[in-house]
Design an enzyme around this catalytic site. Structure first.
Site, PDB file in Angstrom:
ATOM      1  N   ASP A 255       0.843  -1.196   0.000  1.00  0.00           N
ATOM      2  CA  ASP A 255       0.000   0.000   0.000  1.00  0.00           C
ATOM      3  C   ASP A 255       0.882   1.251   0.000  1.00  0.00           C
ATOM      4  O   ASP A 255       1.734   1.393  -0.874  1.00  0.00           O
ATOM      5  CB  ASP A 255      -0.955  -0.077   1.201  1.00  0.00           C
ATOM      6  CG  ASP A 255      -1.935   1.084   1.293  1.00  0.00           C
ATOM      7  OD1 ASP A 255      -2.805   1.192   0.414  1.00  0.00           O
ATOM      8  OD2 ASP A 255      -1.819   1.889   2.224  1.00  0.00           O
TER       9      ASP A 255
ATOM     10  N   TYR B  21      -0.378  11.813   3.514  1.00  0.00           N
ATOM     11  CA  TYR B  21      -1.172  12.083   2.317  1.00  0.00           C
ATOM     12  C   TYR B  21      -1.330  13.574   2.034  1.00  0.00           C
ATOM     13  O   TYR B  21      -1.738  13.943   0.939  1.00  0.00           O
ATOM     14  CB  TYR B  21      -2.569  11.464   2.468  1.00  0.00           C
ATOM     15  CG  TYR B  21      -2.554   9.955   2.487  1.00  0.00           C
ATOM     16  CD1 TYR B  21      -2.740   9.221   1.320  1.00  0.00           C
ATOM     17  CD2 TYR B  21      -2.350   9.252   3.673  1.00  0.00           C
ATOM     18  CE1 TYR B  21      -2.724   7.837   1.333  1.00  0.00           C
ATOM     19  CE2 TYR B  21      -2.327   7.867   3.689  1.00  0.00           C
ATOM     20  CZ  TYR B  21      -2.517   7.162   2.519  1.00  0.00           C
ATOM     21  OH  TYR B  21      -2.491   5.789   2.524  1.00  0.00           O
TER      22      TYR B  21
ATOM     23  N   HIS C 276      -7.213  -6.305  -0.352  1.00  0.00           N
ATOM     24  CA  HIS C 276      -6.146  -5.299  -0.318  1.00  0.00           C
ATOM     25  C   HIS C 276      -5.072  -5.648   0.714  1.00  0.00           C
ATOM     26  O   HIS C 276      -3.901  -5.354   0.522  1.00  0.00           O
ATOM     27  CB  HIS C 276      -6.766  -3.939   0.022  1.00  0.00           C
ATOM     28  CG  HIS C 276      -5.772  -2.836   0.161  1.00  0.00           C
ATOM     29  ND1 HIS C 276      -5.156  -2.258  -0.923  1.00  0.00           N
ATOM     30  CD2 HIS C 276      -5.279  -2.205   1.257  1.00  0.00           C
ATOM     31  CE1 HIS C 276      -4.328  -1.302  -0.507  1.00  0.00           C
ATOM     32  NE2 HIS C 276      -4.382  -1.254   0.809  1.00  0.00           N
TER      33      HIS C 276
END
Length: 367
Positions: A173, A285, A340
């Protein structure tokens, strides 16, 4: 002789570049607003249904036993001289063996690699890191301290502080994003690259702008641009969002996979329920849109990309597109029943695929 200013782009081109930049940032902040409105509506719905539960937030004071399981390795710390930050990691396997460095995703920490710490310690010095801002690693307060340049330099500095000049680098990820960038910027430090459920960053940048479906799946990138509100939304209903990410039918670990135990979930809740524990991870982020696209793209070491086809956040088409950026042996394996959270979902299969890749590369070198 070239006349002064000849190298400058013509006015029309400058206007076009400025217009594209304006359109890009308008998209970013518009979608940020949309995501914020959706989150606000969910909050109001929760307040209307269970007002007493909505604002309940339990800080877990004692870690569950699984976080101190000796079979996973030893808890260690290293302070980086240049940044002054102290990093926490768990290490398994003998010192002096080849280094395998593991980089987790969001919202995770070193514990997401528990199955790999046990598996690869027989032949490697396996180090599962808490990235900058996560868990017991120091968390700078300003979002500028989480730019990709800082995160890439962290890995270089940690490698050197551990006494190594190269490693097998594995990332999942967001840790996969960092792993790609380290491999691009410091190829001499990465002997083999293994990435789980994250495409080459250039593929991700190009794909998300052309495919609205991926733009929607990556909505949290935009939502996280807001101050404090994303952190607050994670705490609602005692971290219901966090629990749901790992356990729900839509985003959680697959039904045929290795589900998280109650103690595993408690480990995540223990780490992220601490005051301020979510700000560092989300700050990763908050600088992303100023750092992409990349200027340099190519990956020159052998690369394995593992992908869970039931990934609720990343479309599988990006996996195959990644091939064009790897200028060496590239292997892609897509697991149809995996989510995921691949290395936790199907650890036995993932570990077997990693072993196969590593041993094939050893045999290829001997030839």
């Amino acid at each position: 002789m070239a006349r002064p200013g000849a190298a400058c782009p013509p006015p029309a081109r400058r206007v076009m570049v400025a217009a594209r930049a304006l359109l890009f940032w308008a998209l970013v902040y518009s979608y940020c607003g949309v995501c914020a409105c959706i989150a606000g509506l969910r909050l109001l719905w929760s307040i209307g249904r269970r007002p007493g539960e909505t604002f309940r937030w339990v800080v877990r004071e004692n870690p569950p036993a699984c976080l101190n399981d000796p079979s996973l390795g030893t808890h260690c710390y290293v302070r980086i001289k240049d940044s002054g930050l102290r990093f926490h990691y768990v290490a398994a396997g003998e010192r002096g063996k080849p280094l395998m460095l593991l980089l987790h995703g969001f919202p995770e920490f070193w514990y997401s690699w528990r199955h790999q710490l046990r598996e690869f310690k027989s032949e490697y010095r396996v180090v599962a890191l808490d990235l900058r801002g996560y868990g017991e690693t120091d968390a700078p307060s300003h979002k500028e301290n989480y730019k990709l340049d800082c995160l890439i330099t962290d890995i270089k500095d940690i490698l050197e502080s551990l006494g190594y000049n190269k490693c097998v680098l594995i990332g999942h990820d967001w840790g996969g994003m960092i792993a790609w960038l380290v491999a691009i910027c410091y190829p001499e430090m990465v002997t083999k690259l293994i990435v789980v459920n994250f495409p080459h960053p250039s593929v991700f940048t190009e794909y998300i702008l052309r495919h609205p479906s991926q733009l929607i799946k990556s909505g949290y990138y935009f939502f996280f641009q807001m101050p404090w509100f994303p952190e607050f939304m994670f705490t609602v209903n005692d971290f219901k969002v966090l629990k749901s990410l790992f356990t729900s039918q839509a985003t959680g670990i697959g039904r045929k996979g290795c589900r998280l135990t109650a103690e595993d979930i408690e480990a995540y809740l223990y780490v992220f329920s601490q005051p301020g524990a979510l700000t560092g991870p989300i700050n990763h982020y908050r600088s992303i849109f100023g750092c992409l696209p990349l200027q340099h793209h190519e990956v020159i070491m052998p690369t394995l990309l593992l992908w869970g086809e039931r990934d609720a956040f990343m479309e599988v088409e990006m996996a195959e597109m990644t091939r064009i950026y790897v200028k060496n042996h590239f292997r892609l394996t897509i697991l149809s029943e995996a989510s995921h959270w691949l290395q936790q979902d199907q650890p036995d299969i993932v570990n077997k695929l990693i072993w196969t890749f590593l041993k094939e590369e050893m045999a290829r070198k001997r030839e």
